[in-house]
Design a protein around this motif. Structure first.
Motif, PDB file in Angstrom:
ATOM      1  N   CYS A   1     -38.637  17.331  -5.373  1.00 34.53           N
ATOM      2  CA  CYS A   1     -39.529  17.591  -4.239  1.00 34.53           C
ATOM      3  C   CYS A   1     -39.715  16.294  -3.457  1.00 34.53           C
ATOM      4  CB  CYS A   1     -40.879  18.124  -4.714  1.00 34.53           C
ATOM      5  SG  CYS A   1     -41.909  16.892  -5.528  1.00 34.53           S
ATOM      6  N   ILE A   2     -40.123  16.436  -2.231  1.00 40.66           N
ATOM      7  CA  ILE A   2     -40.561  15.279  -1.451  1.00 40.66           C
ATOM      8  C   ILE A   2     -41.993  15.023  -1.914  1.00 40.66           C
ATOM      9  CG2 ILE A   2     -41.069  14.358   0.847  1.00 40.66           C
ATOM     10  CD1 ILE A   2     -38.098  14.877   0.401  1.00 40.66           C
TER      11      ILE A   2
ATOM     12  N   VAL B   1     -48.023  16.495  -0.460  1.00 43.87           N
ATOM     13  CA  VAL B   1     -47.260  15.254  -0.352  1.00 43.87           C
ATOM     14  C   VAL B   1     -48.221  14.104  -0.050  1.00 43.87           C
ATOM     15  CG1 VAL B   1     -45.454  14.058   0.964  1.00 43.87           C
ATOM     16  CG2 VAL B   1     -45.251  16.514   0.523  1.00 43.87           C
TER      17      VAL B   1
ATOM     18  N   ALA C   1     -44.332  10.563   1.912  1.00 37.99           N
ATOM     19  CA  ALA C   1     -43.724  10.292   3.212  1.00 37.99           C
ATOM     20  C   ALA C   1     -44.621   9.316   3.954  1.00 37.99           C
ATOM     21  CB  ALA C   1     -43.546  11.574   4.024  1.00 37.99           C
TER      22      ALA C   1
ATOM     23  N   MET D   1     -34.125  17.762   3.622  1.00 38.15           N
ATOM     24  CA  MET D   1     -35.273  16.881   3.401  1.00 38.15           C
ATOM     25  C   MET D   1     -35.461  15.907   4.571  1.00 38.15           C
ATOM     26  SD  MET D   1     -33.930  14.714   0.160  1.00 38.15           S
ATOM     27  CE  MET D   1     -32.201  14.874  -0.168  1.00 38.15           C
ATOM     28  N   GLU D   2     -34.379  15.534   5.255  1.00 36.69           N
ATOM     29  CA  GLU D   2     -34.512  14.700   6.453  1.00 36.69           C
ATOM     30  C   GLU D   2     -35.205  15.482   7.567  1.00 36.69           C
ATOM     31  OE1 GLU D   2     -30.699  11.696   6.369  1.00 36.69           O
ATOM     32  OE2 GLU D   2     -30.290  13.809   6.826  1.00 36.69           O
TER      33      GLU D   2
ATOM     34  N   VAL E   1     -39.014  15.543   6.969  1.00 33.63           N
ATOM     35  CA  VAL E   1     -39.668  14.292   7.371  1.00 33.63           C
ATOM     36  C   VAL E   1     -39.631  14.135   8.892  1.00 33.63           C
ATOM     37  CG1 VAL E   1     -39.616  11.768   7.152  1.00 33.63           C
ATOM     38  CG2 VAL E   1     -39.249  13.203   5.135  1.00 33.63           C
TER      39      VAL E   1
ATOM     40  N   GLY F   1     -39.193   9.082   3.702  1.00 34.98           N
ATOM     41  CA  GLY F   1     -39.618  10.063   2.722  1.00 34.98           C
ATOM     42  C   GLY F   1     -39.074   9.667   1.362  1.00 34.98           C
ATOM     43  N   HIS F   2     -39.744  10.104   0.318  1.00 31.87           N
ATOM     44  CA  HIS F   2     -39.278   9.827  -1.043  1.00 31.87           C
ATOM     45  C   HIS F   2     -39.110  11.146  -1.778  1.00 31.87           C
ATOM     46  CE1 HIS F   2     -39.673   9.011  -5.363  1.00 31.87           C
ATOM     47  NE2 HIS F   2     -38.893   7.993  -5.062  1.00 31.87           N
ATOM     48  N   ARG F   3     -37.955  11.318  -2.392  1.00 34.50           N
ATOM     49  CA  ARG F   3     -37.682  12.519  -3.169  1.00 34.50           C
ATOM     50  C   ARG F   3     -37.828  12.192  -4.654  1.00 34.50           C
ATOM     51  NH1 ARG F   3     -32.297  16.377  -3.536  1.00 34.50           N
ATOM     52  NH2 ARG F   3     -32.659  16.906  -5.693  1.00 34.50           N
TER      53      ARG F   3
END
Length: 135
Positions: free
Chosen positions: A83-84, A124, A87, A40-41, A44, A75-77
Motif C-alpha cells: 500500500c501507499i 495515508v 506521501a 501508484m504514481e 500521488v 510517495g512511499h509504498r
C-alpha cells in the motif's frame, strides 16, 4: 457527484483510462519502453492535481493571483502490505505580496476542501508544506 471512467487493458503491461475525451496511460513495465504512469504514481499525482486546483482557487478568491506554482511530490509504498503508506507534497508559490503566514492559511483552507487529500488522509500519512515567494 458521480465519477465515471472507461478502462481498457491494451497488452500485458499497458492499460488506458478514458474520461471526457482524455486518456491516461497506465504502465506496469519498467525501463526505456515505459509509456505511462504506474497506478501508484497516478495516486500521488492526483493529490498534487487536487491541491493545485483548490489552492489556486483559494488564492485567487483571496486576492493573490498565482504567478507560478510548483510542487514536489513523493510517495512511499510499503511492499509488505502492499500500500501507499505515506506521501508528501512541497508547494512553492509565487504571488505579489503573499506572506508565508498567508500562504500557510490558504493551504490549510485548501486542504480542507481537497477531495483527494481528505480521502487519502484516512489511510495515508500525509505531509504537505508550502513556501511563499513574493515577486
Amino acid at each position: 457527484m458521480n465519477i465515471e471512467l472507461e478502462f481498457e487493458r491494451v497488452d500485458e503491461v499497458l492499460g488506458v483510462a478514458r474520461s471526457r475525451g482524455v486518456e491516461l496511460i497506465f504502465d506496469t513495465g519498467n525501463g526505456i519502453d515505459k509509456q505511462g504512469l504506474w497506478p501508484m504514481e497516478v495516486l500521488v499525482a492526483s493529490l498534487g492535481g487536487c491541491l493545485n486546483l483548490d489552492l489556486g482557487a483559494a488564492m485567487e478568491l483571496s486576492g493573490y493571483p498565482v504567478e507560478k506554482l510548483t510542487m514536489t511530490l513523493q510517495g512511499h509504498r510499503d511492499d509488505d502490505i502492499p500500500c501507499i503508506d505515506a506521501a508528501s507534497c512541497h508547494i512553492d508559490v509565487w504571488s505579489a505580496s503573499l506572506s508565508q503566514q498567508a500562504a500557510e492559511e490558504l493551504l490549510s483552507y485548501a486542504l480542507g476542501r481537497s477531495t483527494v487529500y481528505n480521502t487519502l488522509a484516512k489511510a495515508v500519512k500525509l505531509d504537505v508544506t508550502i513556501t511563499a515567494h513574493s515577486s
